[in-house]
Design a protein around this motif. Structure first.
Motif, PDB file in Angstrom:
ATOM      1  N   LEU A 224      22.041  28.442  74.287  1.00 34.91           N
ATOM      2  CA  LEU A 224      22.888  29.304  75.122  1.00 34.91           C
ATOM      3  C   LEU A 224      22.259  29.507  76.496  1.00 34.91           C
ATOM      4  CD1 LEU A 224      23.995  31.970  72.483  1.00 34.91           C
ATOM      5  CD2 LEU A 224      25.439  30.236  73.567  1.00 34.91           C
ATOM      6  N   TYR A 225      20.927  29.629  76.519  1.00 34.73           N
ATOM      7  CA  TYR A 225      20.220  29.776  77.797  1.00 34.73           C
ATOM      8  C   TYR A 225      20.432  28.538  78.665  1.00 34.73           C
ATOM      9  CZ  TYR A 225      16.326  30.288  81.070  1.00 34.73           C
ATOM     10  OH  TYR A 225      15.560  30.384  82.209  1.00 34.73           O
ATOM     11  N   GLU A 226      20.271  27.355  78.053  1.00 33.23           N
ATOM     12  CA  GLU A 226      20.467  26.113  78.798  1.00 33.23           C
ATOM     13  C   GLU A 226      21.910  25.951  79.244  1.00 33.23           C
ATOM     14  OE1 GLU A 226      18.198  23.418  79.789  1.00 33.23           O
ATOM     15  OE2 GLU A 226      17.111  25.309  79.635  1.00 33.23           O
ATOM     16  N   LEU A 227      22.844  26.402  78.415  1.00 31.42           N
ATOM     17  CA  LEU A 227      24.264  26.311  78.760  1.00 31.42           C
ATOM     18  C   LEU A 227      24.569  27.124  80.011  1.00 31.42           C
ATOM     19  CD1 LEU A 227      26.893  25.021  77.672  1.00 31.42           C
ATOM     20  CD2 LEU A 227      27.318  27.148  76.434  1.00 31.42           C
ATOM     21  N   GLU A 228      24.036  28.341  80.074  1.00 32.30           N
ATOM     22  CA  GLU A 228      24.232  29.175  81.256  1.00 32.30           C
ATOM     23  C   GLU A 228      23.560  28.567  82.478  1.00 32.30           C
ATOM     24  OE1 GLU A 228      26.143  31.858  81.827  1.00 32.30           O
ATOM     25  OE2 GLU A 228      26.923  31.336  79.843  1.00 32.30           O
ATOM     26  N   LYS A 229      22.387  27.986  82.271  1.00 31.52           N
ATOM     27  CA  LYS A 229      21.666  27.333  83.365  1.00 31.52           C
ATOM     28  C   LYS A 229      22.475  26.163  83.908  1.00 31.52           C
ATOM     29  CE  LYS A 229      17.220  25.066  84.284  1.00 31.52           C
ATOM     30  NZ  LYS A 229      15.954  24.607  83.663  1.00 31.52           N
ATOM     31  N   GLN A 230      23.085  25.370  83.017  1.00 37.84           N
ATOM     32  CA  GLN A 230      23.908  24.237  83.439  1.00 37.84           C
ATOM     33  C   GLN A 230      25.136  24.701  84.211  1.00 37.84           C
ATOM     34  OE1 GLN A 230      24.721  22.073  79.837  1.00 37.84           O
ATOM     35  NE2 GLN A 230      22.569  21.570  79.504  1.00 37.84           N
TER      36      GLN A 230
ATOM     37  N   ARG B 101      25.349  27.408  86.068  1.00 35.21           N
ATOM     38  CA  ARG B 101      24.905  27.803  87.412  1.00 35.21           C
ATOM     39  C   ARG B 101      24.663  26.582  88.289  1.00 35.21           C
ATOM     40  NH1 ARG B 101      21.727  31.446  84.338  1.00 35.21           N
ATOM     41  NH2 ARG B 101      19.862  30.169  84.682  1.00 35.21           N
ATOM     42  N   GLU B 102      24.022  25.559  87.697  1.00 37.76           N
ATOM     43  CA  GLU B 102      23.744  24.340  88.453  1.00 37.76           C
ATOM     44  C   GLU B 102      25.022  23.615  88.831  1.00 37.76           C
ATOM     45  OE1 GLU B 102      21.113  22.245  85.901  1.00 37.76           O
ATOM     46  OE2 GLU B 102      19.333  23.383  86.503  1.00 37.76           O
ATOM     47  N   ALA B 103      26.034  23.661  87.943  1.00 37.94           N
ATOM     48  CA  ALA B 103      27.311  23.016  88.235  1.00 37.94           C
ATOM     49  C   ALA B 103      27.994  23.694  89.424  1.00 37.94           C
ATOM     50  CB  ALA B 103      28.215  23.065  87.003  1.00 37.94           C
ATOM     51  N   LYS B 104      27.884  25.029  89.491  1.00 37.59           N
ATOM     52  CA  LYS B 104      28.475  25.752  90.617  1.00 37.59           C
ATOM     53  C   LYS B 104      27.782  25.388  91.923  1.00 37.59           C
ATOM     54  CE  LYS B 104      30.157  29.737  87.984  1.00 37.59           C
ATOM     55  NZ  LYS B 104      30.018  31.196  87.739  1.00 37.59           N
ATOM     56  N   LEU B 105      26.442  25.233  91.859  1.00 35.40           N
ATOM     57  CA  LEU B 105      25.706  24.823  93.054  1.00 35.40           C
ATOM     58  C   LEU B 105      26.089  23.406  93.469  1.00 35.40           C
ATOM     59  CD1 LEU B 105      22.128  26.219  92.273  1.00 35.40           C
ATOM     60  CD2 LEU B 105      23.718  27.029  94.019  1.00 35.40           C
ATOM     61  N   ASP B 106      26.306  22.537  92.486  1.00 33.19           N
ATOM     62  CA  ASP B 106      26.701  21.166  92.790  1.00 33.19           C
ATOM     63  C   ASP B 106      28.052  21.131  93.493  1.00 33.19           C
ATOM     64  OD1 ASP B 106      24.427  20.092  91.771  1.00 33.19           O
ATOM     65  OD2 ASP B 106      25.247  19.671  89.790  1.00 33.19           O
ATOM     66  N   GLU B 107      28.961  22.040  93.104  1.00 32.52           N
ATOM     67  CA  GLU B 107      30.269  22.104  93.761  1.00 32.52           C
ATOM     68  C   GLU B 107      30.110  22.477  95.228  1.00 32.52           C
ATOM     69  OE1 GLU B 107      32.917  24.708  91.731  1.00 32.52           O
ATOM     70  OE2 GLU B 107      32.765  23.651  89.820  1.00 32.52           O
ATOM     71  N   LEU B 108      29.170  23.371  95.500  1.00 31.50           N
ATOM     72  CA  LEU B 108      28.930  23.774  96.882  1.00 31.50           C
ATOM     73  C   LEU B 108      28.278  22.650  97.693  1.00 31.50           C
ATOM     74  CD1 LEU B 108      27.578  27.400  96.280  1.00 31.50           C
ATOM     75  CD2 LEU B 108      29.847  26.751  97.090  1.00 31.50           C
TER      76      LEU B 108
END
Length: 374
Positions: free
Chosen positions: A296-302, A304-311
């Motif tokens: 679950l921790y890694e899922l949340e981390k992914q 967040r990273e996906a949102k940064l990738d969109e930016l």
């Protein structure tokens, strides 16, 4: 006559440049100041009054001392190699040339270890790891491939001096295993094993096909950090379903007479975790919850990273999707990493002896170079 493999002055110049780069990555001048500061702090009266904070300080001090000591060792090895090589050129003494070559080889090992430390920027990189292997496409062959990878990693951990706890590895009905989950305890275990996450492809003559046809098989490897005690993932009891069942051993036989195996399903995400290798249902549930929290921790981390990738904008990757490495046993023998390009024809040393360091070091070097170019 000089050995053709003897080190040259040009090679030592190259090693010196590597050393300067690593010294910069590790911020060694600042680390020296930090060591002095933490040594003074640890010597102060009342330091151990708060044992938990004191232990954190000691861990931070030890890590900084290791980096500084590593750089000092590398500098000494470089100086010794240069001095021996210069004397060999002046006197013609081949023993000195051999000594210079030996010192250069030691320097290369020291630099590789220091470079690895510089690549591990996530605090969890230095801790333990949870590895899960699942069969992919290929039916029975994939279950056998899963078992082969499982033993390859156990051998690798043994080579590194790491200890392992097998949490779940039920035997398949015909060949291989249904899956494998194990916890690895050792310095930099998570940082190192992150290199193995992805799809692993095997090409060989099928051992279960009477016509002896070539078969391509896949297995997936997931690597998660063991969360430290100061990181908590809240899991609502209403969001999980806990099922218990008989633990199974070789050939699907029951290994005990109680329903000690545990399967936890996280309903909002659909994540499923199983554990059956502990002696009691309570222990299996505890380990399964740790694995679920890490996922679950890694899922949340992914996320967040996906949102940064969109930016950042769209990313264009050239490769084979998640496939990271091919193991070919027929019509030729080769293991090749599809990211770093490192390959070897000594398949047995990889699969049977767990000789993975060349691939793992090359991956981290490739990843560091790639990130510097972004």
């Amino acid at each position: 006559m000089a050995d053709e493999q003897s080190v040259t002055a040009e090679e030592l110049d190259g090693l010196e440049q590597r050393l300067k780069a690593v010294e910069g990555y590790l911020h060694v001048p600042q680390k020296r100041e930090l060591v002095a500061e933490l040594e003074a702090k640890s010597a102060a009266p009342g330091f151990w009054d708060n044992a938990q904070e004191a232990q954190k300080t000691i861990s931070q001090l030890t890590e900084a001392q290791e980096d500084v000591k590593g750089i000092d060792t590398a500098k000494q090895q470089l100086d010794d190699a240069r001095a021996a090589l210069e004397l060999a050129d002046e006197t013609g003494e081949e023993d000195l040339r051999v000594e210079a070559t030996h010192e250069a080889a030691s320097l290369k090992k020291t630099l590789s270890n220091l470079e690895l430390s510089s690549w591990f920027t996530d605090p969890m990189d230095h801790g333990d790891a949870i590895v899960t292997i699942t069969p992919g496409q290929g039916g029975l062959e994939a279950q056998d491939w899963c078992d082969m990878l499982f033993h390859m990693y156990l051998h690798y951990c043994e080579r590194k001096g790491w200890s392992t706890d097998v949490n779940d590895a039920p035997q398949a009905e015909v060949i291989g295993i249904d899956r494998a989950t194990f916890t690895v305890h050792g310095k930099n275990a998570y940082g190192m094993l992150k290199a193995e996450q992805g799809v692993h492809r095997l090409v060989r003559i099928s051992p279960t096909d009477e016509k002896k046809r070539r078969q391509t098989t896949f297995a997936g490897v997931e690597v998660l950090p063991v969360l430290p005690d100061d990181i908590h993932v809240d899991v609502d009891p209403k969001d999980i379903r806990v099922d218990v069942y008989h633990a199974t051993g070789h050939g699907g036989q029951g290994v005990n007479t109680t329903d000690s195996a545990v399967r936890i399903t996280h309903l909002p995400t659909g994540l499923v975790v199983t554990c059956q290798n502990e002696r009691s249902q309570l222990q299996n549930k505890e380990f399964a919850m740790k694995i679920l929290e890490s996922r679950l921790y890694e899922l949340e981390k992914q996320k967040r990273e996906a949102k940064l990738d969109e930016l950042r904008g769209p990313k264009h990757e050239i490769g084979f999707g998640n496939q990271i490495r091919s193991y070919v046993l027929y019509p030729y023998r080769m293991v090749k990493d599809l990211r770093s390009g490192v390959e070897t024809g000594n398949v047995d040393s990889v699969l049977e002896e767990g000789d993975l360091d060349p691939f793992i070091y090359a991956y981290h070097r490739w990843k560091a170079d790639k990130e510097q170019k972004v």
